[in-house]
Scaffold this active site. Sequence first.
Site, PDB file in Angstrom:
ATOM      1  N   ASP A 177     -20.584 -34.417  58.332  1.00 47.51           N
ATOM      2  CA  ASP A 177     -19.738 -33.042  58.155  1.00 47.51           C
ATOM      3  C   ASP A 177     -18.413 -33.511  59.523  1.00 47.51           C
ATOM      4  O   ASP A 177     -18.369 -34.111  60.613  1.00 47.51           O
ATOM      5  CB  ASP A 177     -20.745 -32.168  58.419  1.00 47.51           C
ATOM      6  CG  ASP A 177     -21.255 -31.631  57.209  1.00 47.51           C
ATOM      7  OD1 ASP A 177     -21.774 -32.407  57.033  1.00 47.51           O
ATOM      8  OD2 ASP A 177     -21.615 -30.496  57.084  1.00 47.51           O
ATOM      9  N   HIS A 215     -16.074 -29.854  52.841  1.00 43.90           N
ATOM     10  CA  HIS A 215     -15.985 -28.645  54.079  1.00 43.90           C
ATOM     11  C   HIS A 215     -15.344 -27.582  53.821  1.00 43.90           C
ATOM     12  O   HIS A 215     -15.027 -27.856  55.645  1.00 43.90           O
ATOM     13  CB  HIS A 215     -15.878 -29.816  54.751  1.00 43.90           C
ATOM     14  CG  HIS A 215     -16.748 -29.230  55.816  1.00 43.90           C
ATOM     15  ND1 HIS A 215     -18.572 -28.436  55.041  1.00 43.90           N
ATOM     16  CD2 HIS A 215     -17.615 -29.272  57.308  1.00 43.90           C
ATOM     17  CE1 HIS A 215     -19.173 -28.391  56.021  1.00 43.90           C
ATOM     18  NE2 HIS A 215     -18.766 -28.338  57.126  1.00 43.90           N
ATOM     19  N   HIS A 233     -12.864 -25.044  57.881  1.00 45.16           N
ATOM     20  CA  HIS A 233     -14.073 -25.403  58.782  1.00 45.16           C
ATOM     21  C   HIS A 233     -14.790 -23.538  58.766  1.00 45.16           C
ATOM     22  O   HIS A 233     -14.775 -23.087  59.595  1.00 45.16           O
ATOM     23  CB  HIS A 233     -14.318 -25.778  60.048  1.00 45.16           C
ATOM     24  CG  HIS A 233     -16.334 -25.872  59.912  1.00 45.16           C
ATOM     25  ND1 HIS A 233     -17.078 -25.417  60.297  1.00 45.16           N
ATOM     26  CD2 HIS A 233     -16.967 -27.417  59.735  1.00 45.16           C
ATOM     27  CE1 HIS A 233     -17.979 -25.974  60.423  1.00 45.16           C
ATOM     28  NE2 HIS A 233     -18.301 -26.716  59.965  1.00 45.16           N
ATOM     29  N   HIS A 270     -22.953 -35.437  61.788  1.00 45.48           N
ATOM     30  CA  HIS A 270     -21.975 -34.778  61.864  1.00 45.48           C
ATOM     31  C   HIS A 270     -20.684 -36.210  62.368  1.00 45.48           C
ATOM     32  O   HIS A 270     -21.581 -36.688  64.010  1.00 45.48           O
ATOM     33  CB  HIS A 270     -21.662 -33.283  62.654  1.00 45.48           C
ATOM     34  CG  HIS A 270     -22.212 -32.509  62.935  1.00 45.48           C
ATOM     35  ND1 HIS A 270     -23.708 -32.096  62.296  1.00 45.48           N
ATOM     36  CD2 HIS A 270     -22.098 -31.259  61.493  1.00 45.48           C
ATOM     37  CE1 HIS A 270     -23.196 -31.109  61.785  1.00 45.48           C
ATOM     38  NE2 HIS A 270     -21.884 -30.333  61.311  1.00 45.48           N
TER      39      HIS A 270
HETATM   40 ZN   LIG Z   1     -19.043 -28.578  58.935  1.00 41.47          ZN
END
Ligand SMILES: [Zn+2]
Length: 291
Positions: free
Chosen positions: A110, A161, A165, A257
């Site tokens: 991510d 995503h 964010h 991540h």
């Molecule tokens: Zn995220």
Amino acid sequence: MTRGSSTAKAAGIVTLVVAGLLGSAYVLGRSLVPDQTPRHSTGLNTSADGPHYADQPSVGEPGAVPSASTSSGAGPAEAGQDGSGRDAGGDKLFGAHATTGTPRLALTFDDGPDPRYTPQVLALLRQFDVRATFCVVGENAQNHPDLIQSIVRDGHTLCNHSWHHDVGLGARSADAIRSDLLRTNAAIRAAVPDAPIVWYRQPGGAWTYPVVSVARQLGMTPLHWSVDPSDWDLPGASKITATVLTQAEPGSVVLLHDAGGDRQGTVDALRRILPDLTARFEVEALPTDPT
Ligand SMILES: [Zn+2]
């Protein structure tokens, strides 16, 4: 009891009731407005270039199975911080997938792409012949189209995503959510015009009925996770490795991540995780044609 003291007592009761109502309104207001600022309070280094984010585990137990149907009429899930809401029920997923639904295991990365870490992740995945899923942030896609192209060229799956964010996106209007998601897809497609984008992951896992609905309307399936080593909290490569290898099971969706802060620990963990994981599971990218 004098009339005066009776009046005073009544006034006191009224005051208590009003205070109680105000308290309830405050709590209600809090529940309707997810925390918009968790990425400023995660302790992550914000001095480096680029935005910093983290997906805190706000909903669902590790290994939680998503509810089969979407809930309706419920308010936004809390954009939890520091694991708050970890014990929340699957209802807060609003139908988002937390597992692959098959025996296969999915690695998800991510917040990228990030030129410091995404190339390292891609190189490791290539070395172990593994395909994964990248949940990219719109503004990062816009800034690093070459990395979006590398992700697609290597056969990985893309996932929206959100543009910036936005952990609180789910509390905004359907129009605002739609425009954020479309802007993100446009940035991805500016890099790879025909890129399939059929997954959406809400930042912070702060799912709401509106955000799930809009994502589905745009042809994207909401994607949560079932294994979370909290790598955004910088626990170190050993802890990240241990958590993933201990909790991984058939169908797991693992949250990692490749951006949003110092992710060298995640990269180092991945180097240790991949040999073990590939020996125990079929590790695959999520399909680009989910049904
Ligand atoms: Zn995220």
